[in-house]
Structure formats: C-alpha cells, structure tokens
Design a protein around this motif. Structure first.
Motif, PDB file in Angstrom:
ATOM      1  N   ALA A 125       1.116  -1.325   0.114  1.00  0.00           N
ATOM      2  CA  ALA A 125      -0.322   0.385   0.009  1.00  0.00           C
ATOM      3  C   ALA A 125       0.448   1.011  -0.082  1.00  0.00           C
ATOM      4  N   ILE A 126       1.946   1.061   0.956  1.00  0.00           N
ATOM      5  CA  ILE A 126       3.126   2.096   0.340  1.00  0.00           C
ATOM      6  C   ILE A 126       3.960   2.456  -0.695  1.00  0.00           C
ATOM      7  N   LYS A 127       4.284   1.078  -1.213  1.00  0.00           N
ATOM      8  CA  LYS A 127       5.437   1.258  -2.333  1.00  0.00           C
ATOM      9  C   LYS A 127       4.539  -0.390  -2.612  1.00  0.00           C
ATOM     10  N   ALA A 128       4.635  -0.484  -4.189  1.00  0.00           N
ATOM     11  CA  ALA A 128       4.636  -1.245  -4.745  1.00  0.00           C
ATOM     12  C   ALA A 128       5.616  -1.591  -5.346  1.00  0.00           C
ATOM     13  N   SER A 129       6.049  -2.359  -5.318  1.00  0.00           N
ATOM     14  CA  SER A 129       7.625  -3.416  -5.142  1.00  0.00           C
ATOM     15  C   SER A 129       7.929  -4.743  -4.128  1.00  0.00           C
ATOM     16  N   CYS A 130       8.686  -5.114  -4.355  1.00  0.00           N
ATOM     17  CA  CYS A 130       8.936  -6.072  -3.591  1.00  0.00           C
ATOM     18  C   CYS A 130       9.700  -5.297  -2.443  1.00  0.00           C
ATOM     19  N   PRO A 131       9.906  -6.071  -1.218  1.00  0.00           N
ATOM     20  CA  PRO A 131      10.884  -6.029  -0.343  1.00  0.00           C
ATOM     21  C   PRO A 131      12.361  -5.967  -0.121  1.00  0.00           C
ATOM     22  N   LEU A 132      12.347  -7.638  -0.690  1.00  0.00           N
ATOM     23  CA  LEU A 132      13.450  -7.868  -1.324  1.00  0.00           C
ATOM     24  C   LEU A 132      14.167  -7.938  -2.633  1.00  0.00           C
ATOM     25  N   CYS A 133      13.329  -7.572  -3.013  1.00  0.00           N
ATOM     26  CA  CYS A 133      14.192  -7.938  -4.772  1.00  0.00           C
ATOM     27  C   CYS A 133      14.297  -6.418  -5.189  1.00  0.00           C
ATOM     28  N   ASN A 134      13.118  -5.690  -5.672  1.00  0.00           N
ATOM     29  CA  ASN A 134      12.252  -4.505  -5.087  1.00  0.00           C
ATOM     30  C   ASN A 134      11.642  -4.162  -6.669  1.00  0.00           C
ATOM     31  N   ASP A 181       8.922  -4.272  -9.078  1.00  0.00           N
ATOM     32  CA  ASP A 181       7.457  -3.638  -8.830  1.00  0.00           C
ATOM     33  C   ASP A 181       6.709  -4.469 -10.079  1.00  0.00           C
ATOM     34  N   VAL A 182       5.335  -4.506  -8.589  1.00  0.00           N
ATOM     35  CA  VAL A 182       4.514  -5.575  -8.151  1.00  0.00           C
ATOM     36  C   VAL A 182       3.930  -5.848  -9.775  1.00  0.00           C
ATOM     37  N   ARG A 183       3.327  -4.328  -9.586  1.00  0.00           N
ATOM     38  CA  ARG A 183       2.305  -4.213 -11.204  1.00  0.00           C
ATOM     39  C   ARG A 183       2.964  -4.706 -12.376  1.00  0.00           C
ATOM     40  N   LYS A 184       4.024  -3.988 -12.773  1.00  0.00           N
ATOM     41  CA  LYS A 184       4.925  -5.093 -14.098  1.00  0.00           C
ATOM     42  C   LYS A 184       4.590  -6.236 -14.071  1.00  0.00           C
ATOM     43  N   ALA A 185       5.221  -6.811 -12.969  1.00  0.00           N
ATOM     44  CA  ALA A 185       5.091  -8.738 -12.767  1.00  0.00           C
ATOM     45  C   ALA A 185       4.254  -8.820 -13.184  1.00  0.00           C
ATOM     46  N   TRP A 186       2.745  -8.357 -13.134  1.00  0.00           N
ATOM     47  CA  TRP A 186       1.812  -8.766 -12.939  1.00  0.00           C
ATOM     48  C   TRP A 186       1.581  -8.967 -14.049  1.00  0.00           C
TER      49      TRP A 186
END
Length: 92
Positions: A67-76, A78-83
């Motif tokens: 909700a704060i940052k749209a990326s994985c906390p480990l590898c960074n 981008d969650v939207r791009k991965a989807w």
C-alpha cells in the motif's frame, strides 16, 4: 496538477486482490527464514502471500508494505509490472 498525484503504492483494490494462503508444513520447510518485513518466523496456519518474484511474506505485512510501495521488499521488483508480464497470473 497536484504535486503528489503519482501513486507509489498499490491501490486498495489491488492490495485486496492478493490471494493469501495458509502456511502448511511444506511451506514451513520451504520458508526457513521467516518474514523479512516483521522479522517473525512463519508459523503453521499463518496467512502468507507469495509475490510474482517468488518471495513470500505474512499476508498482512506485505499488504501494508504494498500500500506504500508497489515493489517487493527483498528484490525491488515492481509488482504491477510483474502482474502485467504474467498476464495477472502473479496474484496468488
């Protein structure tokens, strides 16, 4: 144009689309390090969420994070791009 118009985190409907699963014995063996967001070990029956990059976190922890940052906390990643790259198949 507002200065803060760019959203960094996921929208509430995107966060709610994450499908958590229950941590079972197999998951406990596969995930020995615990959640890197809260630094707690995974326990049997915890709700966990695996991102498209294959990193796993407690469902509540990763929901707050995304909700704060749209990326994985480990590898960074981008969650939207991965989807998008997986045709929305990354929401598990």
């Amino acid at each position: 144009m507002r200065a803060c118009s760019t959203r960094r985190g996921l929208a509430p409907d995107e966060v709610s689309s994450l499908a958590p699963t229950r941590c079972d014995r197999a998951a406990l063996r596969r995930l020995p390090d615990g959640c890197v967001i809260c630094h707690e070990d995974f326990k049997l029956d915890d709700e966990i969420c695996r991102l498209a990059c294959c990193h796993t976190f407690h469902a509540t922890c990763v929901a707050r994070w995304l909700a704060i940052k749209a990326s994985c906390p480990l590898c960074n990643v981008d969650v939207r791009k991965a989807w998008e790259d997986e045709g929305e198949g990354g929401r598990r």
